[in-house]
Design a protein around this motif. Structure first.
Motif, PDB file in Angstrom:
ATOM      1  N   UNK A  13       0.825  -1.210   0.000  1.00  0.00           N
ATOM      2  CA  UNK A  13       0.000   0.000   0.000  1.00  0.00           C
ATOM      3  C   UNK A  13       0.856   1.255   0.000  1.00  0.00           C
ATOM      4  N   UNK A  14       1.923   1.240   0.783  1.00  0.00           N
ATOM      5  CA  UNK A  14       2.817   2.393   0.851  1.00  0.00           C
ATOM      6  C   UNK A  14       3.464   2.668  -0.503  1.00  0.00           C
ATOM      7  N   UNK A  15       3.877   1.599  -1.162  1.00  0.00           N
ATOM      8  CA  UNK A  15       4.526   1.741  -2.472  1.00  0.00           C
ATOM      9  C   UNK A  15       3.557   2.222  -3.548  1.00  0.00           C
ATOM     10  N   UNK A  16       2.282   1.900  -3.366  1.00  0.00           N
ATOM     11  CA  UNK A  16       1.300   2.186  -4.423  1.00  0.00           C
ATOM     12  C   UNK A  16       0.277   3.256  -4.037  1.00  0.00           C
ATOM     13  N   UNK A  17       0.525   3.949  -2.928  1.00  0.00           N
ATOM     14  CA  UNK A  17      -0.226   5.157  -2.553  1.00  0.00           C
ATOM     15  C   UNK A  17      -1.723   4.932  -2.327  1.00  0.00           C
ATOM     16  N   UNK A  18      -2.030   3.880  -1.585  1.00  0.00           N
ATOM     17  CA  UNK A  18      -3.396   3.693  -1.097  1.00  0.00           C
ATOM     18  C   UNK A  18      -3.287   3.245   0.357  1.00  0.00           C
ATOM     19  N   UNK A  19      -4.410   2.943   0.990  1.00  0.00           N
ATOM     20  CA  UNK A  19      -4.374   2.495   2.380  1.00  0.00           C
ATOM     21  C   UNK A  19      -5.199   1.223   2.539  1.00  0.00           C
ATOM     22  N   UNK A  20      -4.822   0.422   3.520  1.00  0.00           N
ATOM     23  CA  UNK A  20      -5.557  -0.801   3.844  1.00  0.00           C
ATOM     24  C   UNK A  20      -6.497  -0.506   5.008  1.00  0.00           C
ATOM     25  N   UNK A  21      -7.729  -0.945   4.885  1.00  0.00           N
ATOM     26  CA  UNK A  21      -8.699  -0.740   5.949  1.00  0.00           C
ATOM     27  C   UNK A  21      -8.514  -1.756   7.071  1.00  0.00           C
ATOM     28  N   UNK A 223      -3.916   9.902   3.300  1.00  0.00           N
ATOM     29  CA  UNK A 223      -3.301   8.816   2.533  1.00  0.00           C
ATOM     30  C   UNK A 223      -2.242   9.367   1.587  1.00  0.00           C
ATOM     31  N   UNK A 224      -2.535  10.467   0.939  1.00  0.00           N
ATOM     32  CA  UNK A 224      -1.551  11.100   0.059  1.00  0.00           C
ATOM     33  C   UNK A 224      -0.313  11.549   0.834  1.00  0.00           C
ATOM     34  N   UNK A 279     -10.570   4.361   0.690  1.00  0.00           N
ATOM     35  CA  UNK A 279      -9.134   4.175   0.896  1.00  0.00           C
ATOM     36  C   UNK A 279      -8.382   3.828  -0.384  1.00  0.00           C
ATOM     37  N   UNK A 280      -9.117   3.511  -1.445  1.00  0.00           N
ATOM     38  CA  UNK A 280      -8.456   3.171  -2.706  1.00  0.00           C
ATOM     39  C   UNK A 280      -7.922   1.756  -2.756  1.00  0.00           C
TER      40      UNK A 280
END
Length: 309
Positions: A13-21, A223-224, A279-280
């Protein structure tokens, strides 16, 4: 599939700019709803239990439910201990088979928090389990009723975050940037600049607690800025109890738990799906599974390991 570690999910998620719920479950229906929503959205998901949930449902009971759901799931599922305040509870969750843990030493002094976190990091890493910690303090809105200005005294500073991470090497770090636990209305405004500053000096995924009370636009901005794990609890409780109230109000003679329980579960599914979309993380399950496989982050807990006996 077996339960997976949160480490791979958060790194991806960090590498791809989203977040895990990360969604709190206190009973079977909520745990089922979380997995059902994740499968519908094809998203990785973290099911987490607080010490309160463990006291209510029993550690082995709630772990067995989550583990059973994960085995039959098509998406990666993590079983996470949320806000492990007591050392013995954290160690107990590790022994039980939780695949991700949090030690919350925020009520302690800065030095005590570092020392105990270091001990637990060593123990957890010896058996391949990631540890989350907290620096600063995410307050409880039901107890404090703080204004935005008053909340600033709880904020995480970049300097403290950097020192804490360097001395503990935790796998993820929960930070206080304006949210609060148990908020029933989305009104919290986050200090986005602070998140950017912390993200610059901490080489680990950042975690946002108390997201149920945060305005959607600020969740996206966070997240951004570097937030990678986002915790929701109160929104799920509201969805469940709101549905129960409605069902029993319409039919006060209803006694079959399956009938009003099913409607409540469906309402939680809708809520979790909305948060996953926010969260994407929708449609990320397949690529996350590939990342897990390539980096060998699968974890199948083996009881009896001497490090945690």
């Amino acid at each position: 599939m077996p339960l997976v570690s949160s480490k791979a999910l958060l790194i991806h998620a960090l590498k791809n700019h989203y977040a895990v719920g990360a969604f709190n479950a206190n009973n079977m229906e909520v745990a089922q709803a979380i997995v059902m929503a994740a499968e519908a959205e094809k998203a990785p998901v973290i099911i987490q239990m607080s010490q309160g949930a463990i006291k209510y449902a029993g550690m082995n009971g709630i772990f067995s439910i989550v583990g059973s759901l994960a085995k039959r799931s098509s998406v990666p599922v993590v079983c996470h201990l949320d806000h492990g305040v007591d050392y013995d509870v954290v160690v107990g969750a590790l022994r039980t088979g939780f695949t991700s843990l949090m030690f919350d030493g925020s009520p302690l002094s800065f030095e005590e928090n570092i020392e105990i976190t270091k001990q637990l990091v060593k123990m957890c890493h010896a058996v391949g389990i990631p540890l989350e910690a907290e620096i600063g303090k995410v307050p409880d809105s039901e107890k404090s009723h703080l204004s935005q200005e008053e909340m600033k005294k709880y904020y995480t500073t970049p300097k403290e975050a950097e020192e804490f991470f360097e001395k503990t090497k935790v796998d993820s770090l929960a930070v206080s940037v304006g949210s609060a636990h148990k908020m029933k209305i989305q009104s919290a405004v986050l200090d986005i600049d602070r998140i950017y500053e912390i993200n610059e000096v901490v080489e680990a995924p950042l975690v946002l607690h108390g997201a149920s009370g945060v305005k959607d636009e600020y969740v996206v901005k966070a997240i951004k800025a570097g937030i990678t794990k986002v915790n929701f609890a109160t929104e799920l409780n509201k969805a469940l109890t709101g549905s129960l109230r409605e069902s029993l109000s319409k039919n006060p003679d209803l006694v079959d738990v399956r009938k009003y329980g099913d409607e409540a579960r469906k309402n939680v599914v809708r809520t979790v799906r909305e948060k996953i979309q926010l969260l994407g993380s929708s449609n990320r399950a397949e690529e996350t599974l590939r990342f897990i496989s390539e980096n060998e982050y699968f974890h199948q807990h083996k009881s009896g390991n001497s490090i945690i006996e």
